[in-house]
Design an enzyme around this catalytic site. Structure first.
Site, PDB file in Angstrom:
ATOM      1  N   ARG A  20       1.712   5.985  -5.769  1.00 55.19           N
ATOM      2  CA  ARG A  20       0.024   5.486  -5.763  1.00 55.19           C
ATOM      3  C   ARG A  20      -0.745   6.654  -5.289  1.00 55.19           C
ATOM      4  O   ARG A  20      -0.400   7.355  -4.227  1.00 55.19           O
ATOM      5  CB  ARG A  20      -0.076   4.339  -4.779  1.00 55.19           C
ATOM      6  CG  ARG A  20      -1.459   3.818  -4.835  1.00 55.19           C
ATOM      7  CD  ARG A  20      -1.602   2.356  -4.030  1.00 55.19           C
ATOM      8  NE  ARG A  20      -2.651   1.623  -4.295  1.00 55.19           N
ATOM      9  CZ  ARG A  20      -3.180   0.599  -3.643  1.00 55.19           C
ATOM     10  NH1 ARG A  20      -2.561   0.147  -2.539  1.00 55.19           N
ATOM     11  NH2 ARG A  20      -4.254   0.131  -4.152  1.00 55.19           N
TER      12      ARG A  20
ATOM     13  N   GLN B  99       7.332  -1.296  -2.051  1.00 55.67           N
ATOM     14  CA  GLN B  99       6.277  -0.251  -1.848  1.00 55.67           C
ATOM     15  C   GLN B  99       6.949   0.540  -0.595  1.00 55.67           C
ATOM     16  O   GLN B  99       6.871  -0.151   0.641  1.00 55.67           O
ATOM     17  CB  GLN B  99       4.944  -0.524  -1.897  1.00 55.67           C
ATOM     18  CG  GLN B  99       3.890   0.607  -1.671  1.00 55.67           C
ATOM     19  CD  GLN B  99       2.522   0.331  -1.125  1.00 55.67           C
ATOM     20  OE1 GLN B  99       2.212  -0.072  -0.090  1.00 55.67           O
ATOM     21  NE2 GLN B  99       1.461   0.955  -2.051  1.00 55.67           N
TER      22      GLN B  99
ATOM     23  N   TYR C  88      -2.027   7.916   4.459  1.00 52.83           N
ATOM     24  CA  TYR C  88      -0.897   7.686   5.198  1.00 52.83           C
ATOM     25  C   TYR C  88      -0.191   9.067   4.982  1.00 52.83           C
ATOM     26  O   TYR C  88      -0.433  10.178   4.710  1.00 52.83           O
ATOM     27  CB  TYR C  88      -0.036   6.545   4.785  1.00 52.83           C
ATOM     28  CG  TYR C  88      -0.807   5.264   5.121  1.00 52.83           C
ATOM     29  CD1 TYR C  88      -1.075   5.009   6.527  1.00 52.83           C
ATOM     30  CD2 TYR C  88      -1.495   4.265   4.086  1.00 52.83           C
ATOM     31  CE1 TYR C  88      -1.818   4.005   6.805  1.00 52.83           C
ATOM     32  CE2 TYR C  88      -2.214   3.303   4.398  1.00 52.83           C
ATOM     33  CZ  TYR C  88      -2.248   3.046   5.724  1.00 52.83           C
ATOM     34  OH  TYR C  88      -2.902   1.897   6.157  1.00 52.83           O
TER      35      TYR C  88
END
Length: 365
Positions: free
Chosen positions: A227, A100, A180
């Site tokens: 995601r 990730q 984020y």
């Protein structure tokens, strides 16, 4: 009764032996100067290699992307070598693992950047308290990325993807959720730019598209997942509003054109998360499943029964579990037998060391 969770599935180029995915779990175990993955981390992941797929803990693509202490990176040769310990251990135990890729953006602190503010699409403070070795300091107003700095950040993700392949990962997941950096570009609350990266849905998705284009230059896109957490609400400086669902619909439709491995969708952790907020979705997968043309991984406080129910309703192709994997290295076998689960020790999630990391008992033990 047949358990669909235990059936194999294909996500892009990834052939999963079951549909029980290990979600990305920050553990803050890289307590060394270079943020290099360790042999202890290799043992931790190998213990959980029975998962159909492991999504690694968030892995920082550049020093600029740091936001937490002791999280691993993927920008240096030493980090690549450290991750190779992990991927070799996974593959020796029959596991599949993707990296990730992560950039925290404004969810960071000056202490991680030689006293300088972190970066973001716009100079908007999320007004959040961050986890740190010094306690929980308040965030500061970030530096708004220039066009050239955005291009450099795109290149950091390209470099991170190439390094992930060199480290032996089976693919990557782009961490484009949870407030984020990508999420900061998507949300008009954190993105107040008036150039080609701000304003319209297309403009706010431009950074995401540029990263996908760049990553596609160094690896097959059918080994790339991403995601999203559309219903992140009153958390990390982000609130759901009338623009949220239309913006995320645009992001998913944009991704449809790339032939990606999967979309990893987070459900609201509880009804309270979206209560009294217009424009929210109680079931994220039910809304986005008909829009997405790639396979879907469902995540969000699900147990075995709810995971099976989502698969049976065709709301997803696989189910990701987080804390259950922390406390149960043999989670798949426990699901197979209908065995009780160990309870996770939350006090050890981020404290470092082997306690609460390598010492949870298995059924075999």
């Amino acid at each position: 009764m047949t358990q669909k969770l235990l059936a194999p599935v294909r996500l892009g180029a990834l052939e999963l032996k079951n549909r029980v995915v290990m979600a990305p779990l920050t553990r803050c175990r890289c307590d060394n100067p270079g943020y290099v993955p360790t042999e202890m981390m290799a043992r931790y992941y190998a213990q959980r290699a029975s998962a159909g797929l492991i999504v690694s803990e968030g892995t920082i693509v550049s020093p600029q992307g740091r936001g937490y202490p002791f999280t691993p990176g993927i920008w240096s040769a030493e980090q690549v070598a450290g991750w190779r310990l992990v991927t070799d251990a996974m593959h020796e135990n029959g596991g599949l693992i993707v990296c990730q890729l992560w950039h925290c953006g404004r969810l960071s602190l000056p202490e991680f950047h030689d006293g300088q503010p972190p970066v973001a699409p716009s100079a908007v403070n999320p007004n959040w308290k961050m986890f740190s070795t010094t306690g929980h300091p308040e965030t500061v107003t970030p530096h708004a990325l220039t066009r050239d700095e955005i291009k450099a950040t795109v290149a950091d993700f390209r470099h991170g993807a190439a390094n992930a392949m060199a480290a032996g990962f089976d693919g990557i997941e782009i961490h484009s959720s949870n407030g984020y950096l990508f999420h900061q570009f998507f949300s008009h609350q954190s993105n107040q730019r008036d150039d080609e990266y701000g304003g319209s849905h297309e403009n706010r998705a431009r950074f995401f598209r540029e990263v996908l284009d760049a990553v596609g230059e160094v690896m097959p896109l059918d080994r790339v997942g991403f995601r999203l957490n559309p219903m992140l609400n009153h958390f990390h400086g982000i609130t759901v509003d009338a623009d949220t669902v239309p913006m995320w619909e645009h992001v998913v439709r944009t991704a449809n054109g790339y032939g990606l491995a999967y979309l990893h969708l987070t459900e609201p952790l509880s009804p309270k998360q979206v209560a009294n907020t217009p424009g929210t979705l109680l079931d994220v997968g039910a809304h986005f499943r008909p829009i997405a043309t790639m396979p879907v991984i469902s995540n969000g406080a699900l147990d075995q029964a709810r995971g099976e129910a989502r698969l049976a309703a065709n709301l997803c192709d696989a189910v990701a579990y987080g804390q259950a994997w922390i406390a149960n290295p043999d989670l798949v076998e426990r699901f197979r037998r209908g065995a009780p689960l160990n309870e996770p020790d939350r006090d050890t999630f981020y404290q470092g060391g082997e306690k609460g990391y390598l010492d949870y008992p298995t059924l075999a033990a």
